[in-house]
Design an enzyme around this catalytic site. Structure first.
Site, short mmCIF file in Angstrom:
data_model
loop_
_atom_site.label_atom_id
_atom_site.label_comp_id
_atom_site.label_asym_id
_atom_site.label_seq_id
_atom_site.Cartn_x
_atom_site.Cartn_y
_atom_site.Cartn_z
N ASP A 110 8.63 -22.49 5.01
CA ASP A 110 7.39 -22.44 4.49
C ASP A 110 7.02 -21.06 4.38
O ASP A 110 7.63 -20.00 4.56
CB ASP A 110 6.36 -23.31 5.53
CG ASP A 110 6.46 -22.66 6.92
OD1 ASP A 110 7.02 -21.64 7.17
OD2 ASP A 110 6.13 -23.55 7.63
N ASN A 118 -0.49 -28.89 17.42
CA ASN A 118 -1.25 -30.06 17.05
C ASN A 118 0.14 -30.97 16.80
O ASN A 118 0.05 -31.96 15.91
CB ASN A 118 -2.15 -30.18 15.78
CG ASN A 118 -1.40 -29.38 14.57
OD1 ASN A 118 -0.16 -28.92 14.68
ND2 ASN A 118 -2.44 -29.44 13.41
N HIS A 122 2.42 -30.10 14.58
CA HIS A 122 2.91 -29.80 13.10
C HIS A 122 4.22 -29.37 13.15
O HIS A 122 4.75 -28.64 14.14
CB HIS A 122 1.98 -29.19 12.10
CG HIS A 122 1.93 -27.71 12.33
ND1 HIS A 122 0.86 -26.99 12.11
CD2 HIS A 122 2.89 -26.68 13.09
CE1 HIS A 122 1.25 -25.87 12.49
NE2 HIS A 122 2.33 -25.61 12.89
N GLU A 150 1.46 -31.01 8.52
CA GLU A 150 0.03 -31.36 9.40
C GLU A 150 -0.05 -32.80 9.92
O GLU A 150 0.39 -33.53 9.13
CB GLU A 150 -1.13 -30.82 8.76
CG GLU A 150 -1.09 -29.20 8.55
CD GLU A 150 -1.32 -28.28 9.78
OE1 GLU A 150 -1.04 -28.86 10.67
OE2 GLU A 150 -1.62 -27.40 9.26
P1 PGA Z 1 4.63 -20.23 16.89
O1 PGA Z 1 4.23 -21.46 15.66
O2 PGA Z 1 6.07 -20.12 16.87
O3 PGA Z 1 3.85 -19.12 16.20
O4 PGA Z 1 3.91 -21.08 18.15
C1 PGA Z 1 4.98 -22.58 15.52
C2 PGA Z 1 4.36 -23.57 14.47
O5 PGA Z 1 3.35 -23.40 14.08
O6 PGA Z 1 5.12 -24.29 13.78
#
Ligand code: PGA
Length: 240
Positions: free
Chosen positions: A67, A135, A137, A142
């Site tokens: 992404d 959450n 995702h 999302e």
């Molecule tokens: P993080 O993000 O590794 O910074 O916790 C993970 C994500 O949002 O997929």
């Protein structure tokens, strides 16, 4: 699903890196799906160590990132392109032309998504590295994203914007849209390597293992994958 419970972030990172290292030893021209975020940084560090020890090379490796924020230039230090250079690409012998990070211009998002989707559908990913959002995702898919979704532009969830604001001076600076591989693209990888660290991920990991697949929990789309490896530290696995 294989679940590996580790003591801490360092152990999670080493075990995760070893999956990539053994793949590259076995298959020097592997196709890797890569992720940004705080979670895989330690994995990338260990991969760089293996490169420096001449155990592996990236000479024939192709990478595709999950992404990127929309409307953000490559040279912006908040871009995921910049992140990947800083955390991995600048330190290994990967060819610039083999690096793929999605890019979406605000005015041409549909075209940019179509282009990236076409490119990733031409490849078979040997592995997809994933973090997971608080959450649930995966990538920027999302809650509510259909499981058959391919590359698209997403309005980031409020919770994601708040979580990601830690990297910005002010929350207003956090982009509200991102281009992301869809859930279907992610599930096309031969192996999925999901890393999770910290108590904020414990519920998302519990749901990954225990909830019936449903679109409000994007991580549950992975349950039916034939080769899913989940590596968690003690905190992230505390509810299992
Ligand atoms: P993080 O993000 O590794 O910074 O916790 C993970 C994500 O949002 O997929």
């Amino acid at each position: 699903m294989e679940i590996i419970k580790c003591k801490n972030y360092d152990e999670m990172s080493k075990i995760g890196a070893n999956v990539i290292i053994s793949l590259l030893k076995r298959k020097p021209d592997a196709v890797l799906g890569l992720a940004t975020g705080s979670t895989p940084i330690g994995l990338y560090k260990n991969v760089i160590i293996a490169y420096n020890n001449k155990e592996i090379s990236f000479k024939d490796v192709r990478t595709y990132n999950l992404d990127e924020y929309c409307g953000i230039e490559r040279n912006n230090i908040q871009s995921y392109y910049h992140f990947m250079n800083e955390k991995l690409f600048n330190y290994v012998d990967i060819k610039k032309t083999n690096i793929n990070v999605p890019f979406a211009r605000n005015e041409f998002v549909v075209e940019d998504c179509r282009k990236y989707n076409k490119e990733i559908n031409r490849r078979i990913f040997d592995i997809q590295v994933l973090g997971i959002g608080n959450n649930g995702h995966i990538g920027f898919n999302e809650p509510g994203t259909p499981f058959n979704q391919e590359t698209f532009v997403v309005d980031l969830a409020k919770e994601t914007i708040v979580t990601n604001s830690r990297f910005f001076n002010r929350i207003e600076e956090v982009p509200t849209k991102a281009i992301t591989m869809g859930i279907k693209n992610i599930n096309n990888a031969k192996t999925i390597l999901l890393l999770a660290s910290g108590t904020s991920k414990a519920q998302a990991i519990y749901d990954l293992v225990n909830e019936e697949p449903n679109t409000m929990k994007p991580q549950t789309s992975l349950q039916n994958h034939s080769n899913l490896i989940v590596i968690c530290d003690e905190e992230a696995s505390s509810l299992l």
